[in-house]
Write a protein that holds these residues in place. Structure first.
Motif, PDB file in Angstrom:
ATOM      1  N   ILE A  13       0.846  -1.186   0.000  1.00 23.30           N
ATOM      2  CA  ILE A  13       0.000   0.000   0.000  1.00 23.30           C
ATOM      3  C   ILE A  13       0.885   1.241   0.000  1.00 23.30           C
ATOM      4  N   THR A  14       0.299   2.365  -0.339  1.00 27.90           N
ATOM      5  CA  THR A  14       1.036   3.627  -0.361  1.00 27.90           C
ATOM      6  C   THR A  14       1.097   4.205   1.055  1.00 27.90           C
ATOM      7  N   PRO A  15       2.026   5.128   1.286  1.00 27.42           N
ATOM      8  CA  PRO A  15       2.050   5.803   2.577  1.00 27.42           C
ATOM      9  C   PRO A  15       0.721   6.487   2.895  1.00 27.42           C
ATOM     10  N   ARG A  19      -1.528   5.933   6.155  1.00 26.77           N
ATOM     11  CA  ARG A  19      -1.973   7.029   7.018  1.00 26.77           C
ATOM     12  C   ARG A  19      -3.490   7.001   7.201  1.00 26.77           C
ATOM     13  N   LYS A  20      -4.211   6.686   6.132  1.00 28.66           N
ATOM     14  CA  LYS A  20      -5.679   6.626   6.210  1.00 28.66           C
ATOM     15  C   LYS A  20      -6.111   5.515   7.173  1.00 28.66           C
ATOM     16  N   PHE A  25      -7.999   4.041  12.659  1.00 26.24           N
ATOM     17  CA  PHE A  25      -7.761   3.315  13.903  1.00 26.24           C
ATOM     18  C   PHE A  25      -7.696   4.297  15.067  1.00 26.24           C
ATOM     19  N   LYS A  26      -6.940   5.390  14.890  1.00 22.33           N
ATOM     20  CA  LYS A  26      -6.770   6.390  15.944  1.00 22.33           C
ATOM     21  C   LYS A  26      -8.106   7.001  16.351  1.00 22.33           C
ATOM     22  N   PHE A 120       2.585   7.290  11.107  1.00 23.09           N
ATOM     23  CA  PHE A 120       1.173   6.963  10.908  1.00 23.09           C
ATOM     24  C   PHE A 120       0.313   7.359  12.080  1.00 23.09           C
ATOM     25  N   ALA A 121       0.798   8.247  12.909  1.00 21.80           N
ATOM     26  CA  ALA A 121       0.035   8.660  14.083  1.00 21.80           C
ATOM     27  C   ALA A 121      -0.735   9.919  13.748  1.00 21.80           C
TER      28      ALA A 121
END
Length: 121
Positions: A13-15, A19-20, A25-26, A120-121
């Motif tokens: 997957i792409t960065p 991130r999405k 999740f966050k 990814f936060a």
């Protein structure tokens, strides 16, 4: 008959896709709780050292504080989890015996997080 060969390419997957996923999740987790776990090369190589282990499986779990506590275990070609040994309690965490083949991360994030602005936060 083999279910896995150890050469499966995975789904790259792409960065931005990462991130999405991390953002979603966050948005659904309690503030301050664990969002990621780190596993060292040494642990991964130890798990994959046996020629019968073709990959790893990551399990999501919760610790005694109901925080995310992922752990990994070897997988053979038939898709079976591969582990041996027993667990013993050391401190607040169950730690595997020296030959269990099951590993939890000692370095969860938010305690040990990426310092990069592209995390990814």
């Amino acid at each position: 008959m083999a279910m896995f060969t150890g050469t499966e390419p995975g789904i790259q997957i792409t960065p931005d896709e990462g991130r999405k996923k991390a953002k979603k999740f966050k948005e659904n987790r309690k503030k301050g709780l664990v969002k990621a776990h780190y596993f060292s090369r040494a642990v991964l190589e130890k798990i994959l050292a046996s020629p019968t282990n073709v990959g790893i499986r990551i399990y999501a779990g919760h610790d005694d504080k109901d925080e995310l506590d992922n752990f990994i275990v070897a997988v053979n070609a038939e898709g079976d989890n591969v582990f041996n040994g027993i667990f013993s309690v050391i401190g607040d965490k169950d730690m595997p015996s020296s030959d269990s083949g099951i590993y939890a991360s000692p370095n969860p994030c938010p305690n040990k997080c990426p310092t990069s602005t592209t995390d990814f936060a």
